[in-house]
Motif scaffolding. Structure first.
Motif, PDB file in Angstrom:
ATOM      1  N   MET A 195      46.528  55.090  25.793  1.00 20.51           N
ATOM      2  CA  MET A 195      45.581  54.033  26.141  1.00 20.51           C
ATOM      3  C   MET A 195      44.140  54.461  25.875  1.00 20.51           C
ATOM      4  N   GLU A 196      43.868  55.762  25.979  1.00 23.81           N
ATOM      5  CA  GLU A 196      42.521  56.254  25.692  1.00 23.81           C
ATOM      6  C   GLU A 196      42.140  56.045  24.237  1.00 23.81           C
ATOM      7  N   GLU A 197      43.158  55.920  23.363  1.00 28.58           N
ATOM      8  CA  GLU A 197      42.904  55.701  21.936  1.00 28.58           C
ATOM      9  C   GLU A 197      42.529  54.248  21.629  1.00 28.58           C
ATOM     10  N   TRP A 198      42.573  53.390  22.651  1.00 31.23           N
ATOM     11  CA  TRP A 198      42.204  51.980  22.454  1.00 31.23           C
ATOM     12  C   TRP A 198      40.690  51.788  22.360  1.00 31.23           C
ATOM     13  N   VAL A 199      39.924  52.809  22.733  1.00 27.80           N
ATOM     14  CA  VAL A 199      38.462  52.693  22.664  1.00 27.80           C
ATOM     15  C   VAL A 199      37.896  53.793  21.768  1.00 27.80           C
ATOM     16  N   ARG A 200      36.707  53.561  21.237  1.00 27.69           N
ATOM     17  CA  ARG A 200      36.057  54.533  20.385  1.00 27.69           C
ATOM     18  C   ARG A 200      35.525  55.703  21.217  1.00 27.69           C
ATOM     19  N   GLU A 201      35.216  56.779  20.515  1.00 24.98           N
ATOM     20  CA  GLU A 201      34.617  57.933  21.172  1.00 24.98           C
ATOM     21  C   GLU A 201      33.264  57.530  21.761  1.00 24.98           C
ATOM     22  N   GLY A 202      32.951  58.076  22.915  1.00 26.75           N
ATOM     23  CA  GLY A 202      31.689  57.749  23.574  1.00 26.75           C
ATOM     24  C   GLY A 202      31.815  56.640  24.594  1.00 26.75           C
ATOM     25  N   TYR A 203      33.005  55.990  24.653  1.00 23.93           N
ATOM     26  CA  TYR A 203      33.205  54.899  25.611  1.00 23.93           C
ATOM     27  C   TYR A 203      34.235  55.281  26.678  1.00 23.93           C
ATOM     28  N   ALA A 204      34.415  56.584  26.866  1.00 24.92           N
ATOM     29  CA  ALA A 204      35.411  57.046  27.841  1.00 24.92           C
ATOM     30  C   ALA A 204      35.070  56.604  29.262  1.00 24.92           C
ATOM     31  N   ALA A 205      33.778  56.584  29.582  1.00 27.34           N
ATOM     32  CA  ALA A 205      33.370  56.193  30.939  1.00 27.34           C
ATOM     33  C   ALA A 205      33.723  54.735  31.216  1.00 27.34           C
ATOM     34  N   LYS A 206      33.428  53.845  30.264  1.00 28.99           N
ATOM     35  CA  LYS A 206      33.756  52.420  30.439  1.00 28.99           C
ATOM     36  C   LYS A 206      35.267  52.222  30.505  1.00 28.99           C
ATOM     37  N   HIS A 207      35.989  53.000  29.714  1.00 28.62           N
ATOM     38  CA  HIS A 207      37.456  52.935  29.751  1.00 28.62           C
ATOM     39  C   HIS A 207      37.957  53.305  31.142  1.00 28.62           C
ATOM     40  N   ARG A 208      37.389  54.383  31.728  1.00 22.66           N
ATOM     41  CA  ARG A 208      37.808  54.846  33.042  1.00 22.66           C
ATOM     42  C   ARG A 208      37.513  53.803  34.124  1.00 22.66           C
ATOM     43  N   VAL A 209      36.340  53.162  34.022  1.00 16.30           N
ATOM     44  CA  VAL A 209      35.969  52.131  34.992  1.00 16.30           C
ATOM     45  C   VAL A 209      36.936  50.954  34.913  1.00 16.30           C
ATOM     46  N   ALA A 210      37.302  50.561  33.677  1.00 15.40           N
ATOM     47  CA  ALA A 210      38.234  49.437  33.486  1.00 15.40           C
ATOM     48  C   ALA A 210      39.603  49.756  34.079  1.00 15.40           C
ATOM     49  N   ILE A 211      40.108  50.974  33.811  1.00 18.64           N
ATOM     50  CA  ILE A 211      41.410  51.378  34.348  1.00 18.64           C
ATOM     51  C   ILE A 211      41.368  51.425  35.870  1.00 18.64           C
TER      52      ILE A 211
END
Length: 451
Positions: free
Chosen positions: A63-79
Motif C-alpha cells: 500500500m505504501e507503493e500507492w503514493v510517490r516518494e515524499g508523501y509518506a506522512a500523508k499516506h500515514r495520516v490517511a491510513i
C-alpha cells in the motif's frame, strides 16, 4: 498563562471514539457508510474506493507503493483515519507482517449503494398536506434565536424570559465544564466557558452535541442510535417537512430536544405533525471549516478604542462584557470601550488576544466588514501587546520524545504530531520533539502502531 482550550470535534471524531462493536453496528446502515465515506480526507477516500472490491488483505508495504516518494506522512495520516473509523481493519500474519482489509459490513453496504443507489429512510411531505412552509430566511432567524436563547440560559438563567424545556439535570450536563460554583455562591463561567462564548456558532454546536451524546447512556439512550439519527438528519433537505410518524420513540425525544436548540422547527397540522431541518442541522455532518457561520456582523470598533454594537441581543451584550466596558445600552445599540482593565479581566478568565480579535473580525458590521483592516490595527496591536506584557512566560505541560532508531521514523512521528496539532517544538538534527501533554496517549498509540 496556561491555555485551556474547548475542543469542538466533528461527528466523525465522535464516531471514531466509539468502541469497535458500536462502530460495526453503525455500519449496518448503508446511509451511515455513505456519510463516513464522504467525510474522509481525499487520500483516505481514494484508498477506500480502491479497496472496495478487494477481498484479500493488502500488505502495508504494497500500500505504501500507492503514493510517490515524499508523501509518506500523508499516506500515514490517511491510513490512521481509516483505522480509527474501522473502515480498514489491521491484520497480522504469522510473521507479524501488517496488512489491511476492509471492514466487511462497510464494504458490503457500499457495494450495494453503488449498484442500487441510496435514499433517506423518509421522504419529504407534500405541500398539499403541510401548506406554506417557512422560507430559508425565516428558518435561519428561528434557528439563531433558539440557539441564542439556549446559550443565554446555559450561562445566565436569570437573563432568560422564556427558558427551554430541558430538565435541570440536562442543563447541568450542558453547563459541565463551562460553569463552576462554590457553596453559597452563584455559578461563574470557567476558562472553558469564556472561550466557548467567543466561538463561532458551529463550533459551539459541536461542543453541545458532544455533551448531549456523551450523556445519552445516563438517559437510557444508546449513543450509537443517537449518532446514527443525527448523521441521518444532516442529509435531510433544508426547509423540507418530514413527518414525525416516521420516527422511533428515541428519535421523537431527540427531535424535540433538537428543536429547543434550533436544529429543527416543529409544526402541527390538522392531522399530522412534522419537523423542518434548519441550517444548523444540515451542517452537522460537515467539518467546522466547511460549515462556517454566515450570519451578519454587528460590531464596529474605532481607532480610539470605542466600540458600537448594533444589536438587540442580550447574549451579545453578555459576550461584549467579557473583554470590554459596556457603558450604556439602547434598544438597538450597545456602546462600550476596550481598555487595559477590561482586556486584563478577559486574560484572567482564560481568553486570549487572538480569540478577542477573531471575534471582533468575524462579527464586524457590514459597513466595516469589507474594509482592510476590519478592526483598526492600533487596536489589535495594543491587545496583543497587553497580552505579551502580561504573559512573559507560558507554562505548558508537555512530553519529550527522543532516541528514535531512524530518521524516517522520527519524521513520520513528527509529521503525525504536526498534522494533528500536537507538536510544540522539534529538533531535526538530534531527532527529538515535544508534544502537548494532553495528547501523550494519542501519540503513544501512534508509536505503538509504528513498531
Amino acid at each position: 498563562m496556561p491555555q485551556v482550550m474547548v475542543v469542538a470535534r466533528n461527528f466523525m471524531d465522535m464516531v471514531a471514539a466509539l468502541p469497535a462493536s458500536k462502530l460495526d453496528m453503525l455500519y449496518d446502515s448503508a446511509f451511515i457508510c455513505e456519510a463516513v465515506l464522504r467525510s474522509l480526507p481525499p487520500l483516505a477516500k481514494k484508498y477506500a474506493l480502491q479497496m472496495l472490491y478487494v477481498l484479500a488483505p493488502v500488505t502495508s508495504t504494497a500500500m505504501e507503493e500507492w503514493v510517490r516518494e515524499g508523501y509518506a506522512a500523508k499516506h500515514r495520516v490517511a491510513i490512521d483515519k481509516l483505522l480509527q473509523l474501522r473502515v480498514f481493519v489491521e491484520v497480522r500474519d504469522k510473521r507479524k507482517d501488517v496488512s489491511y482489509k476492509m471492514n466487511q459490513k462497510f464494504q458490503g453496504n457500499m457495494q450495494k449503494y453503488l449498484v442500487d443507489g441510496g435514499s433517506l429512510p423518509r421522504e419529504p411531505m407534500s405541500l398539499s398536506i403541510t401548506g406554506r412552509l417557512p422560507s430559508s430566511e425565516d428558518l435561519e432567524t428561528y434557528a439563531l434565536d433558539q440557539w441564542e436563547r439556549f446559550l443565554l440560559q446555559v450561562i445566565n438563567s436569570s437573563q432568560v424570559e422564556k427558558g427551554t424545556s430541558f430538565s435541570s439535570s440536562m442543563m447541568k450536563t450542558f453547563q459541565r465544564g463551562l460553569l463552576s460554583s462554590r457553596d453559597g455562591e452563584a455559578p461563574k463561567l470557567t476558562e472553558n466557558g469564556f472561550q466557548f462564548l467567543l466561538m463561532e456558532t458551529n463550533a459551539q454546536l459541536w461542543y453541545i452535541m458532544r455533551e448531549y451524546i456523551s450523556s445519552a447512556e445516563e438517559r437510557g439512550v444508546d449513543p450509537t442510535e443517537l449518532i446514527s439519527f443525527l448523521l441521518e438528519l444532516s442529509f435531510h433537505k433544508l426547509g423540507a417537512a418530514y413527518s414525525l410518524n416516521t420516527l422511533t420513540d428515541v428519535q421523537r425525544v431527540a427531535i424535540r430536544d433538537l428543536a429547543e436548540l434550533g436544529l429543527v422547527k416543529l409544526q402541527q397540522g390538522r392531522k399530522d405533525s412534522w419537523f423542518i431541518p434548519t441550517q444548523l442541522a444540515t451542517n452537522l455532518s460537515a467539518s467546522l471549516s466547511d460549515s462556517s457561520s454566515s450570519k451578519e456582523g454587528f460590531v464596529v470598533v474605532e481607532t480610539n478604542f470605542r466600540m458600537y454594537a448594533y444589536s438587540t441581543s442580550k447574549l451579545h451584550c453578555e459576550i461584549l462584557r467579557l473583554f470590554s466596558r459596556v457603558e450604556y445600552q439602547l434598544p438597538n445599540l450597545i456602546v462600550g470601550a476596550i481598555n487595559k482593565e477590561s482586556i486584563y479581566g478577559a486574560f484572567e478568565n482564560g481568553i486570549t488576544a487572538e480569540q478577542i480579535i477573531s471575534f471582533l473580525k468575524q462579527n464586524a458590521h457590514p459597513r466595516v466588514a469589507d474594509k482592510i483592516p476590519t478592526v483598526p490595527e492600533n487596536v489589535t496591536d495594543q491587545i496583543r501587546l497587553w497580552e505579551t506584557d502580561r504573559n512573559r512566560v507560558e507554562m505548558i505541560p508537555s512530553h519529550l520524545y527522543e532516541d528514535f532508531p531512524s530518521k524516517e521514523w522520527f519524521e513520520q512521528c513528527c509529521d503525525h504530531a504536526r498534522d494533528h496539532g500536537y507538536l510544540l517544538w522539534e529538533d531535526s538534527k538530534r531527532m527529538r520533539f515535544i508534544v502537548r501533554g494532553e495528547f501523550h496517549p494519542e501519540m503513544r498509540e501512534f508509536l505503538r502502531r509504528q513498531r
